[in-house]
Structures are given as structure tokens and as C-alpha cells.
Design a protein around this motif. Structure first.
Motif, PDB file in Angstrom:
ATOM      1  N   THR A 189     -30.773 -36.089  28.967  1.00  0.00           N
ATOM      2  CA  THR A 189     -30.664 -37.459  29.785  1.00  0.00           C
ATOM      3  C   THR A 189     -29.906 -38.432  29.119  1.00  0.00           C
ATOM      4  OG1 THR A 189     -32.781 -38.181  29.049  1.00  0.00           O
ATOM      5  CG2 THR A 189     -32.802 -37.165  31.456  1.00  0.00           C
ATOM      6  N   VAL A 206     -28.884 -28.960  32.503  1.00  0.00           N
ATOM      7  CA  VAL A 206     -28.650 -30.217  33.537  1.00  0.00           C
ATOM      8  C   VAL A 206     -28.562 -31.294  32.445  1.00  0.00           C
ATOM      9  CG1 VAL A 206     -29.343 -31.600  35.311  1.00  0.00           C
ATOM     10  CG2 VAL A 206     -30.160 -29.208  35.422  1.00  0.00           C
ATOM     11  N   ILE A 208     -27.423 -35.309  32.513  1.00  0.00           N
ATOM     12  CA  ILE A 208     -27.184 -36.410  33.207  1.00  0.00           C
ATOM     13  C   ILE A 208     -26.544 -37.528  32.169  1.00  0.00           C
ATOM     14  CG2 ILE A 208     -28.308 -38.117  34.565  1.00  0.00           C
ATOM     15  CD1 ILE A 208     -30.670 -36.388  34.873  1.00  0.00           C
ATOM     16  N   HIS A 224     -25.240 -27.833  35.113  1.00  0.00           N
ATOM     17  CA  HIS A 224     -24.603 -28.929  35.615  1.00  0.00           C
ATOM     18  C   HIS A 224     -24.586 -30.318  35.129  1.00  0.00           C
ATOM     19  CE1 HIS A 224     -26.855 -26.895  39.407  1.00  0.00           C
ATOM     20  NE2 HIS A 224     -27.600 -26.196  38.259  1.00  0.00           N
ATOM     21  N   VAL A 225     -23.505 -30.969  35.101  1.00  0.00           N
ATOM     22  CA  VAL A 225     -23.187 -32.007  34.605  1.00  0.00           C
ATOM     23  C   VAL A 225     -23.158 -33.052  35.576  1.00  0.00           C
ATOM     24  CG1 VAL A 225     -21.301 -33.413  32.592  1.00  0.00           C
ATOM     25  CG2 VAL A 225     -22.047 -30.795  32.731  1.00  0.00           C
ATOM     26  N   TYR A 226     -23.888 -34.192  35.442  1.00  0.00           N
ATOM     27  CA  TYR A 226     -23.763 -35.172  36.396  1.00  0.00           C
ATOM     28  C   TYR A 226     -23.110 -36.406  35.609  1.00  0.00           C
ATOM     29  CZ  TYR A 226     -26.813 -32.299  39.337  1.00  0.00           C
ATOM     30  OH  TYR A 226     -27.389 -31.284  40.170  1.00  0.00           O
ATOM     31  N   GLY A 227     -21.978 -36.200  35.351  1.00  0.00           N
ATOM     32  CA  GLY A 227     -20.987 -37.276  34.564  1.00  0.00           C
ATOM     33  C   GLY A 227     -19.739 -36.417  34.145  1.00  0.00           C
ATOM     34  N   PHE A 246     -21.487 -26.896  37.624  1.00  0.00           N
ATOM     35  CA  PHE A 246     -21.187 -27.697  38.631  1.00  0.00           C
ATOM     36  C   PHE A 246     -20.984 -29.224  37.735  1.00  0.00           C
ATOM     37  CE2 PHE A 246     -23.969 -24.664  40.276  1.00  0.00           C
ATOM     38  CZ  PHE A 246     -23.820 -24.502  41.490  1.00  0.00           C
ATOM     39  N   THR A 247     -19.871 -30.125  38.165  1.00  0.00           N
ATOM     40  CA  THR A 247     -19.828 -31.326  37.599  1.00  0.00           C
ATOM     41  C   THR A 247     -19.429 -32.244  38.470  1.00  0.00           C
ATOM     42  OG1 THR A 247     -18.768 -32.528  35.965  1.00  0.00           O
ATOM     43  CG2 THR A 247     -17.514 -30.880  36.843  1.00  0.00           C
ATOM     44  N   THR A 248     -19.788 -33.515  38.529  1.00  0.00           N
ATOM     45  CA  THR A 248     -19.419 -34.691  39.183  1.00  0.00           C
ATOM     46  C   THR A 248     -17.837 -35.155  38.672  1.00  0.00           C
ATOM     47  OG1 THR A 248     -20.452 -36.132  37.848  1.00  0.00           O
ATOM     48  CG2 THR A 248     -21.541 -35.252  39.794  1.00  0.00           C
ATOM     49  N   HIS A 249     -17.391 -34.456  37.653  1.00  0.00           N
ATOM     50  CA  HIS A 249     -16.153 -35.359  37.073  1.00  0.00           C
ATOM     51  C   HIS A 249     -15.603 -34.147  36.207  1.00  0.00           C
ATOM     52  CE1 HIS A 249     -14.061 -39.045  35.701  1.00  0.00           C
ATOM     53  NE2 HIS A 249     -13.691 -38.177  34.880  1.00  0.00           N
ATOM     54  N   PRO A 276     -15.369 -33.964  41.601  1.00  0.00           N
ATOM     55  CA  PRO A 276     -16.339 -33.204  41.677  1.00  0.00           C
ATOM     56  C   PRO A 276     -16.062 -31.842  41.800  1.00  0.00           C
ATOM     57  CG  PRO A 276     -16.913 -34.955  42.962  1.00  0.00           C
ATOM     58  CD  PRO A 276     -15.451 -35.252  42.715  1.00  0.00           C
TER      59      PRO A 276
END
Length: 293
Positions: A189, A206, A208, A224-227, A246-249, A276
Motif C-alpha cells: 500500500t 497487489v 496500491i 495488479h498495479v493500481y497506479g 493488470f494496471t490502471t496506468h 488501463p
């Protein structure tokens, strides 16, 4: 039988290794390709044992030179796949023939709550995914690669090699404490800075926050990369060809699934760059696709 007095014992074990697939016997071409691959992949494969797959090469191979080149890049050879005269020469050079096998892919999913079966078998074998000694693909959205038995993962009747610390984050300057690990995924995080690495062993990862340029995120499952993903990401590190990123950017330096990787030297298509996206294997091809709501 009382085994307390025995000086040694035999046990089954699973060894993780990379399969290096040869497409040429020319020492100069091999050295150049190896240097480029290792420069592209950074520390992803450094210090990993390798199995040399020469099954596609008919010309005589200079095994001493090849083994020396691999060791020079911190890739210790532990086995070989070859035929005929090349197999005999490899044996004479001290390499052990191994049998390659492909691990069963787990169903594609976002979070893997069941770790892979880690039970070893006494028969040498290797799960699939490979480092190819061949020119790197140039297409931005696709990276064809040869199907192989990689991270070529040989299983051998020897004691296990020391494994990377599970879910550890390291920095070039000093080690950083590992994040807590759940039963289903390792969750980070905070942003990851250049030089830091996180490896989620036997599970998903993951993140964040941002993965900075020069940082590495590796998982045996999905990533997973949320950023912003600006560093290097590898999913299916132990050969799971169904793993995904997976990534949002998306703005990565390197993307890899089960050892098939793509160095992103130029900006991706506008529909993918900073958008994404997901990265997956489609047969022998690494595909980068837009994620749409």
C-alpha cells in the motif's frame, strides 16, 4: 532403520530454473544476444540456475564458451537438452541431460487463493516458460516468443536451491521491511521507488500506488498495479502461463508473463500508453490489451 548415524540421505526436491533456448551455435551471436537479454531484463533472471535447450541447433556448440558466458552473467547452468553429438559434447563438458515438462496452468483469475502444488517428484523435469536467445521483438503491442519449458523449471533429486525471500522489498541502499502477507495475495500500500523489488511467492501481488521506473514487481501469480506502472513487472514467475498483469496506468519498462517478456523501448500505442491495460500470454505471444470500463 536408524538413520541418526547416516552421513547423508536422499529426498525429492523441486528446483526452479530458467530455460535458455538456443537458435544458433555461433559464439559471437550467442554472447551478443545473451548480453542484450540480460541488459533488457535487468535482475529478473540474475543468479537463477538455467537449463540450456539446444534441441533446435544442429551445428556443433562450443559448450565451454557458452557455459562461461552464462556464468559470467550470474546464470549457473545445471542441465541441458540436446541431441546427438551436441548431447555427447555437453555431457563431456559436465552438463547433465534433463527432461522438460509443462506445468498445468491454473484457471485465469484475479486473485489466486490456492498456492501452486509444491510437491517435488524424484524425476528431473522442468515447467514451461523461457528466456530465448534470439533477437528481441520490435512490435509494441505484441512480443512473439518461442514456447519452451521455462521459467524452465527443472525438478531434480537434490536439495532445493536457496529461494528468494518471499514477498520481500529491497532497496539498493538498505533493506525495507516486507509488507504483511494475506492468504490470497500480497498487498503493498505504498509507492515503490527505483531500486526496490517485491516478489510475491506462490501468490498474487497487489500494489496500491506507483511502481517507479527502476522498481520491479514479481509474482508467481498475477500482478495488479493500481497506479502508474513505470518499472518492470513479471507475472507467472514460476511458469504459470495463465497469469496476467493488470494496471490502471501502463508506462512500463519491461513486461513478462511466465518468462516471455517484452522490453518497452518506445511508447506504446496511444490506446495503451498511460491507460488501463492487461498483459497476458496468447499461445507464444505476449499481448498487451486495453482495459475498458
Amino acid at each position: 532403520m536408524n538413520t541418526e548415524s547416516l552421513a547423508l540421505d536422499f529426498k525429492s526436491a523441486t528446483l526452479y530454473a530458467i530455460r535458455v533456448v538456443l537458435h544458433s551455435a555461433d559464439p559471437e551471436r550467442l554472447n551478443a544476444a545473451l548480453a542484450k537479454r540480460m541488459a533488457d531484463a535487468g535482475s529478473f533472471f540474475e543468479n537463477e540456475p538455467v537449463v540450456i535447450d539446444a534441441s533446435r541447433v544442429e551445428e556443433a556448440i562450443d559448450w565451454a564458451a557458452l557455459v562461461g558466458a552464462l556464468r559470467g552473467h550470474n546464470l549457473p547452468p545445471i542441465g541441458v537438452v540436446a541431441e546427438g553429438a551436441n548431447l555427447a559434447a555437453a555431457r563431456a563438458a559436465g552438463l547433465t541431460p534433463v527432461e522438460l515438462s509443462t506445468p498445468a496452468a491454473r484457471p485465469a483469475q484475479v486473485i489466486d487463493t490456492a498456492p501452486p502444488n509444491d510437491v517435488a517428484t524424484p524425476v528431473p523435469s522442468v515447467p514451461a516458460a523461457a528466456v530465448e536467445i534470439a533477437p528481441a521483438p520490435t512490435t509494441a503491442a505484441e512480443a512473439p516468443a518461442e514456447k519452451a519449458a521455462e521459467p524452465a523449471t527443472p525438478k531434480s533429486a537434490a536439495e532445493p536451491l536457496p529461494e528468494r525471500a518471499a514477498a520481500s522489498t529491497t532497496s539498493a541502499a538498505s533493506p525495507t521491511p516486507a509488507a504483511p502477507q494475506s492468504s490470497s495475495a500480497l498487498v503493498i500500500t505504498r509507492p515503490l521507488r527505483s531500486g526496490q523489488r517485491v516478489y510475491a511467492r506462490h501468490t498474487d501481488l497487489v500494489v496500491i500506488g506507483m511502481v517507479s521506473q527502476g522498481a520491479e514487481v514479481i509474482a508467481d501469480g498475477n500482478v495488479h498495479v493500481y497506479g502508474p506502472l513505470r518499472g518492470k513487472a513479471m507475472a507467472g514467475a514460476r511458469g504459470d502461463t495463465s497469469a496476467r498483469i493488470f494496471t490502471t496506468h501502463l508506462d512500463a519498462e519491461l513486461l513478462a508473463v511466465a518468462g516471455v517478456y517484452r522490453v518497452v523501448e518506445d511508447k506504446l500505442d496511444r490506446s495503451l500508453h498511460n491507460q488501463p491495460a492487461l498483459v497476458r500470454l496468447d499461445g507464444d505471444t505476449l499481448r498487451i490489451e486495453a482495459l475498458k470500463a
